[in-house]
Write a protein that holds these residues in place. Structure first.
Motif, short mmCIF file in Angstrom:
data_model
loop_
_atom_site.label_atom_id
_atom_site.label_comp_id
_atom_site.label_asym_id
_atom_site.label_seq_id
_atom_site.Cartn_x
_atom_site.Cartn_y
_atom_site.Cartn_z
N LYS A 58 0.56 -1.70 -0.33
CA LYS A 58 0.12 -0.01 0.13
C LYS A 58 1.01 1.28 -0.15
CE LYS A 58 -3.68 2.61 3.23
NZ LYS A 58 -3.99 2.41 4.38
N HIS A 59 1.68 1.21 0.33
CA HIS A 59 2.69 2.25 1.18
C HIS A 59 3.92 2.89 -0.23
CE1 HIS A 59 2.11 4.31 4.62
NE2 HIS A 59 2.52 2.54 5.85
N HIS A 60 4.34 1.50 -1.06
CA HIS A 60 4.74 1.40 -2.43
C HIS A 60 3.83 1.94 -3.35
CE1 HIS A 60 8.57 -0.36 -1.86
NE2 HIS A 60 7.93 -0.69 -1.15
N ALA A 61 2.72 1.47 -3.43
CA ALA A 61 1.53 2.01 -4.30
C ALA A 61 1.03 3.84 -4.30
CB ALA A 61 0.29 1.56 -3.81
N ASN A 62 0.80 3.90 -2.95
CA ASN A 62 1.14 5.82 -2.73
C ASN A 62 1.76 6.32 -2.30
OD1 ASN A 62 -1.99 5.06 -1.88
ND2 ASN A 62 -0.90 5.23 0.69
N LEU A 63 3.03 5.82 -2.42
CA LEU A 63 4.75 6.46 -2.69
C LEU A 63 4.64 6.98 -5.03
CD1 LEU A 63 7.68 7.65 -1.82
CD2 LEU A 63 8.54 5.51 -1.96
N ASN A 64 4.24 5.98 -5.28
CA ASN A 64 4.57 5.76 -6.55
C ASN A 64 3.46 6.40 -7.56
OD1 ASN A 64 6.64 3.63 -6.72
ND2 ASN A 64 5.12 2.48 -7.13
N SER A 65 2.70 6.69 -6.69
CA SER A 65 1.64 7.46 -7.20
C SER A 65 2.25 9.07 -6.80
CB SER A 65 -0.19 7.00 -6.24
OG SER A 65 -0.11 7.85 -5.45
N SER A 66 2.32 9.80 -6.23
CA SER A 66 2.72 10.92 -5.67
C SER A 66 4.02 11.37 -6.22
CB SER A 66 3.03 10.89 -3.77
OG SER A 66 4.50 9.83 -3.59
N ILE A 67 4.67 10.14 -6.92
CA ILE A 67 5.85 10.86 -6.94
C ILE A 67 5.89 10.76 -9.53
CG2 ILE A 67 7.75 9.61 -8.78
CD1 ILE A 67 8.28 8.21 -6.61
N VAL A 68 4.54 9.97 -9.46
CA VAL A 68 4.12 10.15 -11.15
C VAL A 68 3.28 11.40 -10.89
CG1 VAL A 68 2.21 9.06 -12.21
CG2 VAL A 68 3.73 7.89 -11.16
N ASP A 69 2.42 11.56 -9.88
CA ASP A 69 1.84 13.15 -9.64
C ASP A 69 2.99 14.01 -9.95
OD1 ASP A 69 -0.58 11.76 -10.09
OD2 ASP A 69 -0.88 11.61 -7.75
N ARG A 70 3.75 13.80 -8.82
CA ARG A 70 5.09 15.19 -8.94
C ARG A 70 5.67 15.34 -9.93
NH1 ARG A 70 6.35 19.77 -7.59
NH2 ARG A 70 7.82 20.31 -6.82
N CYS A 71 5.93 14.28 -11.12
CA CYS A 71 6.15 14.07 -12.13
C CYS A 71 5.29 14.96 -12.71
CB CYS A 71 6.92 13.11 -12.85
SG CYS A 71 8.11 12.17 -12.08
N ARG A 72 4.15 14.41 -13.05
CA ARG A 72 3.75 15.65 -13.81
C ARG A 72 2.81 16.64 -13.53
NH1 ARG A 72 -1.29 10.53 -14.11
NH2 ARG A 72 -0.06 9.49 -15.94
N GLU A 73 3.68 17.12 -11.99
CA GLU A 73 3.68 18.17 -12.60
C GLU A 73 4.59 19.33 -12.17
OE1 GLU A 73 3.19 21.30 -7.96
OE2 GLU A 73 2.44 19.54 -7.32
N ILE A 74 5.30 18.87 -12.39
CA ILE A 74 6.80 19.55 -12.99
C ILE A 74 6.86 19.28 -14.35
CG2 ILE A 74 9.67 18.74 -12.71
CD1 ILE A 74 9.39 17.94 -10.29
#
Length: 167
Positions: A58-74
């Motif tokens: 669960k934490h890996h999935a949350n971390l991956n989604s937050s990383i993807v969101d942050r990359c898209r934002e950047i």
């Protein structure tokens, strides 16, 4: 020496078999208790491992989604900044390129539709030519040929008319 050892072992086994050795029974009972405790600990550990694995996933999935969101934002921020720095003439050219791309895809689709229609028409023409040839062969030597009409050819119209007769 050997006989003493054999007698000693025989005596120890006799005592164990008769149950007169209280320490032996206590040890067996304690071993059984420890076996049960070990089985319970193993079962608990399996459950805890499953919970831990689910929590980690669960934490890996949350971390991956937050990383993807942050990359898209950047990426969006960098793209917006880069577009602001592009000269107006290049922006117009890019817009024209997008319009041309859409028009090309539309025309390619129209070309594909037209090619399909041409294939259908060609097959219909072959079918009609085949029917005409079948009609010529079935009538024997009779052939239906039409006269060629040129501008110099006189055309007679033989249109039936109704004549009124008095009674």
């Amino acid at each position: 020496w050997y006989q003493r050892r054999v007698r000693k072992q025989w005596y120890q086994r006799r005592v164990r078999v008769k149950g007169t050795d209280k320490e032996y029974h206590m040890r067996v009972a304690r071993l059984n208790e420890l076996k049960v405790e070990l089985e319970n600990a193993v079962t608990e550990q399996k459950g805890e491992r499953a919970e831990l694995a689910a929590l980690v996933a669960k934490h890996h999935a949350n971390l991956n989604s937050s990383i993807v969101d942050r990359c898209r934002e950047i990426q969006a921020n960098l793209t917006a900044e880069a577009v602001q720095n592009i000269p107006q003439s290049l922006k117009g050219l890019a817009h024209q390129n997008r319009v041309m791309k859409r028009e090309i895809s539309l025309h390619l689709q129209n070309i594909g539709d037209t090619e399909k229609e041409i294939c259908n028409l060609k097959s219909r023409i072959r079918d009609l030519q085949g029917k005409k040839l079948d009609g010529q062969h079935s009538s024997g030597s009779r052939t239906f040929l039409r006269d060629v009409c040129t501008p110099e050819t006189e055309v007679k119209l033989d249109i039936p008319t109704t004549t009124v007769m008095s009674v």
